[in-house]
Write a protein that holds these residues in place. Structure first.
Motif, mmCIF file in Angstrom:
data_model
loop_
_atom_site.group_PDB
_atom_site.id
_atom_site.type_symbol
_atom_site.label_atom_id
_atom_site.label_comp_id
_atom_site.label_asym_id
_atom_site.label_seq_id
_atom_site.Cartn_x
_atom_site.Cartn_y
_atom_site.Cartn_z
ATOM 1 N N ASP A 171 1.846 -15.551 26.335
ATOM 2 C CA ASP A 171 0.655 -16.356 26.591
ATOM 3 C C ASP A 171 1.129 -17.712 27.095
ATOM 4 O O ASP A 171 1.594 -18.546 26.311
ATOM 5 C CB ASP A 171 -0.169 -16.511 25.320
ATOM 6 C CG ASP A 171 -1.497 -17.235 25.539
ATOM 7 O OD1 ASP A 171 -1.613 -17.964 26.549
ATOM 8 O OD2 ASP A 171 -2.397 -17.079 24.707
ATOM 9 N N THR A 172 1.049 -17.925 28.394
ATOM 10 C CA THR A 172 1.574 -19.163 28.959
ATOM 11 C C THR A 172 0.728 -20.379 28.587
ATOM 12 O O THR A 172 1.170 -21.507 28.761
ATOM 13 C CB THR A 172 1.672 -19.061 30.490
ATOM 14 O OG1 THR A 172 0.403 -18.687 31.035
ATOM 15 C CG2 THR A 172 2.715 -18.015 30.885
ATOM 16 N N GLU A 223 8.920 -21.781 30.659
ATOM 17 C CA GLU A 223 8.881 -21.062 31.928
ATOM 18 C C GLU A 223 9.832 -21.722 32.919
ATOM 19 O O GLU A 223 9.774 -22.930 33.149
ATOM 20 C CB GLU A 223 7.458 -21.042 32.482
ATOM 21 C CG GLU A 223 7.270 -20.053 33.606
ATOM 22 C CD GLU A 223 5.813 -19.837 33.980
ATOM 23 O OE1 GLU A 223 5.571 -19.189 35.019
ATOM 24 O OE2 GLU A 223 4.921 -20.303 33.232
ATOM 25 N N ASP A 275 2.305 -12.267 31.467
ATOM 26 C CA ASP A 275 1.311 -13.215 30.971
ATOM 27 C C ASP A 275 -0.004 -12.491 30.702
ATOM 28 O O ASP A 275 -0.563 -11.845 31.595
ATOM 29 C CB ASP A 275 1.113 -14.326 32.009
ATOM 30 C CG ASP A 275 0.161 -15.413 31.538
ATOM 31 O OD1 ASP A 275 -0.106 -15.483 30.319
ATOM 32 O OD2 ASP A 275 -0.317 -16.187 32.385
ATOM 33 N N VAL A 304 6.309 -13.661 34.247
ATOM 34 C CA VAL A 304 6.805 -15.011 34.025
ATOM 35 C C VAL A 304 8.242 -14.923 33.526
ATOM 36 O O VAL A 304 8.568 -14.110 32.652
ATOM 37 C CB VAL A 304 5.933 -15.805 33.025
ATOM 38 C CG1 VAL A 304 4.594 -16.139 33.649
ATOM 39 C CG2 VAL A 304 5.721 -15.044 31.723
#
Length: 231
Positions: free
Chosen positions: A23-24, A171, A109, A116
């Protein structure tokens, strides 16, 4: 100081054919190791079902084809070990105490479904030894001693105070020039890697940070909490 960048974790390009979720927005992620493809010593199997509680809390399910499959749990952030073999092992064995190993993975993601590329952990090396020399009471601490190791397999042991799984992902990648690469601003902040234009891949020759002190300062600037658990 020296520092290597190592790709770890299951993804769609290896035998696992799956990317673990991330979960970015929150920075949370699941660490899912690659599939174990070699025989293990009796009683040392580790299975993907171990990930189900963490995946459930994440609102995700384990891929059906991985149920009952064994995982090559490496690095093991619970025991702060990492093993390798072949040319990569020879490169790792040239490192010494207080050198760095940074781990990154290709994750999916949950918000956008895009891939990612993220840093997920860091080891400050305490010592390195041949896997064949690890005593029996420590075989369970690393994937390369859970199996019968080859003569060149090595195991890295990390300094507990400065090593572990990242509490949140960092990231680092982007897609450009037909490949996933380290973002250009990060290459500048780190003073580059020994691979062309930050190319991110699994390879026999591990990328090395040209100026590891700069990378480590960048990493520490994020005030990352490092956890001694896999998920």
């Amino acid at each position: 100081m020296r520092a290597l960048l190592i790709r770890v974790g299951i993804d769609s390009a290896d035998d696992g054919h799956w990317n673990a979720p991330a979960d970015t927005r929150s920075g949370s992620f699941i660490y899912a190791p690659i599939v174990e493809t070699k025989p293990l010593r009796k009683g040392f199997d580790r299975f993907y079902q171990e990930l189900e509680p963490a995946l459930g809390a994440f609102g995700q399910a384990l891929a059906i084809h991985l149920r009952g499959e064994r995982m090559h749990l490496d690095p093991d952030f619970a025991t702060l070990t990492y093993g390798d073999q072949g040319r990569r092992a020879k490169q790792i064995e040239s490192l010494t105490s207080d050198d760095l190993v940074a781990f990154y993975a290709s994750l999916r993601d949950v918000n956008s479904q895009r891939l990612v590329y993220c840093l997920i952990g860091l080891f400050v090396i305490d010592h390195i030894c041949r896997a064949a020399n690890v005593p029996q009471n420590l075989w369970g601490n690393n994937a390369h001693t859970r199996r019968v190791p080859g003569p060149d397999d090595v195991v890295v042991y990390a300094v507990p105070e400065d090593s572990g799984r990242c509490e949140r992902l960092l990231e680092i990648g982007e897609y450009r020039d037909r490949a996933y690469r380290v973002r250009r601003p990060l290459l500048q902040a780190w003073d580059d890697l020994t691979v062309r234009d930050g190319y991110l891949q699994r390879s026999a020759r591990l990328p090395e940070f040209k100026t590891p002190q700069k990378f480590y300062r960048w990493f520490k600037s994020h005030r990352m909490r490092l956890l001694h658990c896999n998920n």
